[in-house]
Design an enzyme around this catalytic site. Structure first.
Site, PDB file in Angstrom:
ATOM      1  N   GLY A  36      61.556  25.732  38.222  1.00  0.00           N
ATOM      2  CA  GLY A  36      62.763  25.312  37.707  1.00  0.00           C
ATOM      3  C   GLY A  36      62.909  25.370  36.207  1.00  0.00           C
ATOM      4  N   SER A  37      63.986  25.180  35.531  1.00  0.00           N
ATOM      5  CA  SER A  37      64.201  25.250  33.978  1.00  0.00           C
ATOM      6  C   SER A  37      63.275  24.343  33.278  1.00  0.00           C
ATOM      7  CB  SER A  37      65.504  24.922  33.616  1.00  0.00           C
ATOM      8  OG  SER A  37      66.086  23.440  34.242  1.00  0.00           O
ATOM      9  N   LYS A 100      63.699  16.109  44.890  1.00  0.00           N
ATOM     10  CA  LYS A 100      63.457  17.478  44.427  1.00  0.00           C
ATOM     11  C   LYS A 100      63.963  18.399  45.269  1.00  0.00           C
ATOM     12  CE  LYS A 100      59.345  18.734  42.920  1.00  0.00           C
ATOM     13  NZ  LYS A 100      59.890  19.452  41.814  1.00  0.00           N
ATOM     14  N   GLY A 101      64.057  19.674  44.889  1.00  0.00           N
ATOM     15  CA  GLY A 101      64.495  20.670  45.664  1.00  0.00           C
ATOM     16  C   GLY A 101      65.867  21.272  45.377  1.00  0.00           C
ATOM     17  N   GLY A 103      66.252  23.528  43.304  1.00  0.00           N
ATOM     18  CA  GLY A 103      66.023  25.019  43.702  1.00  0.00           C
ATOM     19  C   GLY A 103      65.584  25.602  44.856  1.00  0.00           C
ATOM     20  N   GLU A 109      56.658  22.901  46.798  1.00  0.00           N
ATOM     21  CA  GLU A 109      56.502  21.956  45.623  1.00  0.00           C
ATOM     22  C   GLU A 109      55.678  20.558  46.134  1.00  0.00           C
ATOM     23  OE1 GLU A 109      59.911  22.900  42.606  1.00  0.00           O
ATOM     24  OE2 GLU A 109      60.232  21.317  44.429  1.00  0.00           O
ATOM     25  N   LYS A 127      67.732  12.693  34.180  1.00  0.00           N
ATOM     26  CA  LYS A 127      67.303  12.731  35.490  1.00  0.00           C
ATOM     27  C   LYS A 127      66.728  11.213  35.997  1.00  0.00           C
ATOM     28  CE  LYS A 127      67.258  17.254  35.816  1.00  0.00           C
ATOM     29  NZ  LYS A 127      66.206  17.987  35.925  1.00  0.00           N
TER      30      LYS A 127
HETATM   31  C1  5RP Z   1      63.012  23.033  42.414  1.00  0.00           C
HETATM   32  C2  5RP Z   1      62.796  21.817  41.897  1.00  0.00           C
HETATM   33  C3  5RP Z   1      63.048  21.581  40.369  1.00  0.00           C
HETATM   34  O1  5RP Z   1      61.933  20.843  39.979  1.00  0.00           O
HETATM   35  C4  5RP Z   1      64.164  20.325  40.221  1.00  0.00           C
HETATM   36  O2  5RP Z   1      65.362  20.947  40.678  1.00  0.00           O
HETATM   37  C5  5RP Z   1      64.606  20.210  38.547  1.00  0.00           C
HETATM   38  O3  5RP Z   1      64.928  21.600  38.037  1.00  0.00           O
HETATM   39  P1  5RP Z   1      65.216  21.841  36.863  1.00  0.00           P
HETATM   40  O4  5RP Z   1      63.818  21.624  36.028  1.00  0.00           O
HETATM   41  O5  5RP Z   1      65.808  23.285  36.523  1.00  0.00           O
HETATM   42  O6  5RP Z   1      66.219  20.673  36.008  1.00  0.00           O
HETATM   43  O7  5RP Z   1      62.465  20.857  42.526  1.00  0.00           O
HETATM   44  O8  5RP Z   1      63.322  23.020  43.918  1.00  0.00           O
END
Ligand code: 5RP
Length: 219
Positions: A36-37, A100-101, A103, A109, A127
């Site tokens: 993720g970002s 989570k998830g 992405g 994960e 978050k």
């Molecule tokens: C990917 C995830 C990421 O950790 C979650 O979506 C957070 O993403 P970001 O750091 O881009 O906000 O679970 O499957």
């Protein structure tokens, strides 16, 4: 959703949390890298520290980025445990449960988080939620897909490629009473490979990064 462009404030928080978490890695460690970002801010800091660590990536995207930065990424059939895993999250509840998830990488994960002695979650303040809400990410077996979805109720399949393990990425959109009950229901449904609810027991600590660069550890 994971990988989307965040606001300047969110990105500053993600960067601060990632930089703090990077300091937890020490020479010789086996380290799991999330997706993720937020994790994207972590990788260059780890690379700059030039630690003698081996890494496991939770997605092809993270693996590619980590390798390009010169990190020693191994397949996760070679290592039987990890010292540390660092990952982002979509929701962090006051009782330390996570969603989570975003992405679609939640299956790998969760495997990585469960194998790690210390699972550190890095987030920006947006978050943090009062209670966990839908959507909850799912990875579903292609075989029997319609029957699995019919049994689960309100499930919407994402228009994204399959997971690296061939799973169909979807989201569950029902009302959430108790996350633990939902966790049990999803885990008991044949055809569900994995879901994005992470119980509190998996989580060692959560680092929240703030716009000015400060961080707080909330668990
Ligand atoms: C990917 C995830 C990421 O950790 C979650 O979506 C957070 O993403 P970001 O750091 O881009 O906000 O679970 O499957």
């Amino acid at each position: 959703m994971c990988g989307t462009i965040g606001t300047v404030t969110q990105d500053a928080g993600k960067r601060a949390a990632a930089e703090a978490a990077a300091l937890l890695a020490a020479p010789g460690m086996r380290v799991g890298l999330g997706t993720g970002s937020t994790v994207a801010f972590l990788l260059p800091v780890l690379a700059r520290r030039s630690l003698d660590c081996v890494y496991v990536a939770t997605s092809p995207r993270t693996e590619l980025a980590a390798r390009q930065l010169g990190l020693d990424v191994r397949a996760f059939d070679e290592l039987d445990h990890l010292d540390l895993a660092i990952d982002g999250a979509d929701q962090v509840a006051p009782d330390r449960w996570l969603v989570k998830g975003g992405g679609g990488a939640h299956t790998r994960e969760k495997v990585v988080a469960a194998a790690a002695e210390r699972f550190v979650v890095i987030v920006s303040p947006d978050k943090l939620v009062d209670r966990i809400e839908a959507p909850i990410a799912l990875e579903l077996l292609r075989f029997g897909l319609a029957a699995t979805i019919a049994a689960l109720g309100d499930v919407r399949v994402r228009e994204v490629p399959p997971s690296p393990d061939g799973g169909v990425i979807a989201d569950w959109w029902g009302e959430i009473g108790s996350p633990a009950d939902l966790c049990g229901m999803l885990a008991n449904q044949p055809g569900v490979v994995e879901h994005g609810l992470f119980p509190a027991e998996l989580v060692t600590e959560v680092i929240v990064g703030h716009q000015g660069g400060a961080t707080t550890k909330i668990f």
